[in-house]
Design an enzyme around this catalytic site. Structure first.
Site, PDB file in Angstrom:
ATOM      1  N   LYS A 181      -0.452  -8.757  -1.621  1.00 12.17           N
ATOM      2  CA  LYS A 181      -0.805  -7.341  -1.699  1.00 12.17           C
ATOM      3  C   LYS A 181       0.260  -6.428  -1.113  1.00 12.17           C
ATOM      4  CE  LYS A 181      -5.777  -8.140  -1.781  1.00 12.17           C
ATOM      5  NZ  LYS A 181      -7.095  -7.801  -1.197  1.00 12.17           N
ATOM      6  N   ASN A 182       1.363  -7.003  -0.653  1.00 13.06           N
ATOM      7  CA  ASN A 182       2.415  -6.179  -0.062  1.00 13.06           C
ATOM      8  C   ASN A 182       3.771  -6.820  -0.354  1.00 13.06           C
ATOM      9  OD1 ASN A 182       4.205  -4.833   1.966  1.00 13.06           O
ATOM     10  ND2 ASN A 182       2.259  -3.912   2.588  1.00 13.06           N
ATOM     11  N   SER A 183       4.712  -6.018  -0.833  1.00 11.60           N
ATOM     12  CA  SER A 183       6.021  -6.523  -1.257  1.00 11.60           C
ATOM     13  C   SER A 183       7.109  -6.308  -0.211  1.00 11.60           C
ATOM     14  CB  SER A 183       6.428  -5.849  -2.578  1.00 11.60           C
ATOM     15  OG  SER A 183       5.555  -6.192  -3.616  1.00 11.60           O
TER      16      SER A 183
END
Length: 270
Positions: A152-154
């Protein structure tokens, strides 16, 4: 200034109760509560774009709001606790306004079940850029490492796009002189979303970190919404003391395509 910044303790306590009501009110109820707050002579817009009960309390603690008869009431336990704040972790001492250390009893969370405490800073003596988020996700808190909810986070994908392949680790960031921390040391939050942060906020001591690590020359705020909002609320004075840049959030909830996001981050971090 539209309103006042000097009140008696009796009015301060009334205002605080109104802010507590505002914390859990819906939009229409908040409008009504704001009117009641203004009738007592306090204008939120004199100090911030928005404010919750924690923000108001910190204004009183810092001295930005003057309490005319404070000494008269300091022997009262409830008043003494209202005007003091402490955390056993000294790295999270709060500084606001005049930058005085604020201390006494441990702050009590408003919501014990959903009270989340963040992580310490990832920083060393060679750090040059400090990236600030809002508060780590539940996955990151469980793993005790930043940006671990990788589906959910890059964030780590961005770091490797900037600096090349390597481990998703503190050591990788230190090698490239990148420090990590958050605007908030703690808050009430159900789940991991910033939008679910509801009161109980305690800011980290960013000023102290900068003083103890003079090699840091720039702050990068990870997110133009929540993270920037918390930075503006608690650390707006830093804009005049250090280079501050804001980039699109590394969260995948941000609709900007990854390549466009990477180009934006390159301009700030490279």
């Amino acid at each position: 200034m539209k309103g006042r910044d000097t009140f008696t303790m009796a009015v301060i306590k009334e205002l605080y109760q109104l802010f507590l009501q505002k914390d859990n009110a819906d939009y229409n109820e908040q409008k009504s509560i704001r009117r009641k707050i203004r009738k007592k002579g306090f204008y939120i817009s004199d100090f911030a774009k928005d404010m919750n009960s924690t923000d108001f309390r910190l204004l009183c603690i810092s001295g930005r709001i003057t309490i005319t008869d404070k000494d008269k009431y300091m022997k009262s336990d409830d008043v003494a606790e209202f005007l003091c704040n402490n955390d056993d972790n000294q790295s999270n001492e709060i500084r606001l306004g005049n930058n005085e250390n604020l201390c006494s009893k441990n702050a009590k969370p408003q919501d014990t079940e959903n009270f989340k405490e963040g992580l310490g800073p990832w920083v060393d003596e060679l750090s040059e850029i400090l990236i600030l988020g809002s508060l780590p996700s539940d996955v990151s808190l469980r793993e005790q490492a930043y940006y671990q909810n990788k589906s959910k986070n890059s964030f780590w994908k961005l770091m490797h796009g900037l600096f090349g392949e390597g481990p998703d680790s503190k050591e990788f960031l230190m090698k490239h002189h990148i420090a990590l921390w958050d605007c908030l040391a703690a808050a009430n939050r159900e789940g991991s979303l910033d939008s679910n942060i509801l009161g109980g906020e305690r800011p980290n001591n960013i000023q102290q970190l900068l003083e103890s690590h003079p090699s840091i020359r720039r702050i990068v705020i990870n997110g133009k919404s929540k993270a920037k909002g918390y930075f503006d609320r608690y650390f707006s004075d830093l804009y005049s003391h250090i280079d501050v840049k804001i980039v699109s959030s590394s969260s995948n909830a941000n609709s900007i395509e990854f390549e466009a996001k990477l180009e934006e981050w390159k301009k700030i971090l490279k």
